[in-house]
Design a protein around this motif. Sequence first.
Motif, PDB file in Angstrom:
ATOM      1  N   SER A 107       0.834  -1.210   0.000  1.00  0.00           N
ATOM      2  CA  SER A 107       0.000   0.000   0.000  1.00  0.00           C
ATOM      3  C   SER A 107       0.865   1.254   0.000  1.00  0.00           C
ATOM      4  O   SER A 107       0.502   2.258  -0.620  1.00  0.00           O
ATOM      5  N   MET A 108       2.012   1.216   0.670  1.00  0.00           N
ATOM      6  CA  MET A 108       2.903   2.377   0.653  1.00  0.00           C
ATOM      7  C   MET A 108       3.484   2.572  -0.752  1.00  0.00           C
ATOM      8  O   MET A 108       3.588   3.695  -1.234  1.00  0.00           O
ATOM      9  N   GLY A 109       3.814   1.480  -1.418  1.00  0.00           N
ATOM     10  CA  GLY A 109       4.327   1.586  -2.783  1.00  0.00           C
ATOM     11  C   GLY A 109       3.294   2.147  -3.735  1.00  0.00           C
ATOM     12  O   GLY A 109       3.599   3.000  -4.571  1.00  0.00           O
ATOM     13  N   TYR A 110       2.041   1.665  -3.605  1.00  0.00           N
ATOM     14  CA  TYR A 110       0.973   2.198  -4.458  1.00  0.00           C
ATOM     15  C   TYR A 110       0.704   3.661  -4.144  1.00  0.00           C
ATOM     16  O   TYR A 110       0.443   4.467  -5.040  1.00  0.00           O
ATOM     17  N   SER A 111       0.755   4.027  -2.876  1.00  0.00           N
ATOM     18  CA  SER A 111       0.541   5.431  -2.495  1.00  0.00           C
ATOM     19  C   SER A 111       1.630   6.321  -3.074  1.00  0.00           C
ATOM     20  O   SER A 111       1.352   7.421  -3.557  1.00  0.00           O
ATOM     21  N   LEU A 112       2.873   5.851  -3.022  1.00  0.00           N
ATOM     22  CA  LEU A 112       3.960   6.633  -3.608  1.00  0.00           C
ATOM     23  C   LEU A 112       3.805   6.752  -5.124  1.00  0.00           C
ATOM     24  O   LEU A 112       4.102   7.788  -5.709  1.00  0.00           O
ATOM     25  N   GLN A 113       3.327   5.688  -5.753  1.00  0.00           N
ATOM     26  CA  GLN A 113       3.103   5.731  -7.197  1.00  0.00           C
ATOM     27  C   GLN A 113       2.024   6.752  -7.548  1.00  0.00           C
ATOM     28  O   GLN A 113       2.179   7.542  -8.488  1.00  0.00           O
ATOM     29  N   ILE A 114       0.925   6.766  -6.805  1.00  0.00           N
ATOM     30  CA  ILE A 114      -0.139   7.739  -7.050  1.00  0.00           C
ATOM     31  C   ILE A 114       0.355   9.154  -6.792  1.00  0.00           C
ATOM     32  O   ILE A 114       0.094  10.074  -7.579  1.00  0.00           O
ATOM     33  N   ALA A 115       1.117   9.341  -5.700  1.00  0.00           N
ATOM     34  CA  ALA A 115       1.670  10.670  -5.412  1.00  0.00           C
ATOM     35  C   ALA A 115       2.610  11.111  -6.532  1.00  0.00           C
ATOM     36  O   ALA A 115       2.612  12.284  -6.930  1.00  0.00           O
ATOM     37  N   GLY A 116       3.415  10.176  -7.054  1.00  0.00           N
ATOM     38  CA  GLY A 116       4.308  10.512  -8.164  1.00  0.00           C
ATOM     39  C   GLY A 116       3.548  10.942  -9.397  1.00  0.00           C
ATOM     40  O   GLY A 116       3.945  11.892 -10.078  1.00  0.00           O
ATOM     41  N   TRP A 117       2.437  10.258  -9.714  1.00  0.00           N
ATOM     42  CA  TRP A 117       1.638  10.644 -10.882  1.00  0.00           C
ATOM     43  C   TRP A 117       1.008  12.020 -10.679  1.00  0.00           C
ATOM     44  O   TRP A 117       0.938  12.821 -11.615  1.00  0.00           O
ATOM     45  N   PHE A 118       0.544  12.303  -9.443  1.00  0.00           N
ATOM     46  CA  PHE A 118      -0.021  13.633  -9.183  1.00  0.00           C
ATOM     47  C   PHE A 118       1.031  14.718  -9.340  1.00  0.00           C
ATOM     48  O   PHE A 118       0.767  15.779  -9.907  1.00  0.00           O
ATOM     49  N   ILE A 119       2.240  14.463  -8.851  1.00  0.00           N
ATOM     50  CA  ILE A 119       3.312  15.458  -8.993  1.00  0.00           C
ATOM     51  C   ILE A 119       3.659  15.642 -10.475  1.00  0.00           C
ATOM     52  O   ILE A 119       3.854  16.772 -10.942  1.00  0.00           O
TER      53      ILE A 119
END
Length: 168
Positions: A32-44
């Motif tokens: 879940s932390m990896g997916y959250s970081l991936q989503i945050a990266g796409w938003f950035i």
Amino acid sequence: MTNVNKYYLIEDESKLEIPKYIDRPEYVRNKSMGYSLQIAGWFIFMWLFMPLLTMFFWWVEGKTIYQQMVIQAAPDSQLSLMNMIIMIAIFTGALLLWATYNWIRFYNRERRSTPLAIDERQLASSFKVNKTDILNMQQAKNLTLYYDNQGNLEFIGINHQLKKRISA
């Protein structure tokens, strides 16, 4: 003569320097932390680069539109810039005129009315059942209505929901 394009097979995988977690999913613990970081990266990425990409596309397409509509178009042709502006203005005016007409016609005028109340006898005649069946259907919490191929009510199933008590 020796062959220059020789393929060498590596038999010892430790020489490849492959990280351990690639082939072993048990090393990946917090997905879940990896997916959250991936989503945050796409938003950035969207926040930073999409406006620049959009401005680039506007610039390219703006040059193309200017080339087609101003430079290459003859002023007397049907698709000249002035004729298109006039057509857009006419269509916008027609739409605003139609919207104003409808607003004047329907503002504060409720044309819909509540349906008339009917009694059980009329309701029973519309379903082609007797009055006691209508009363039973109104009091039931869960019904199954069975219809025939012509759309006539054939059978009424009153389903009783049994609730189990859970003793604590």
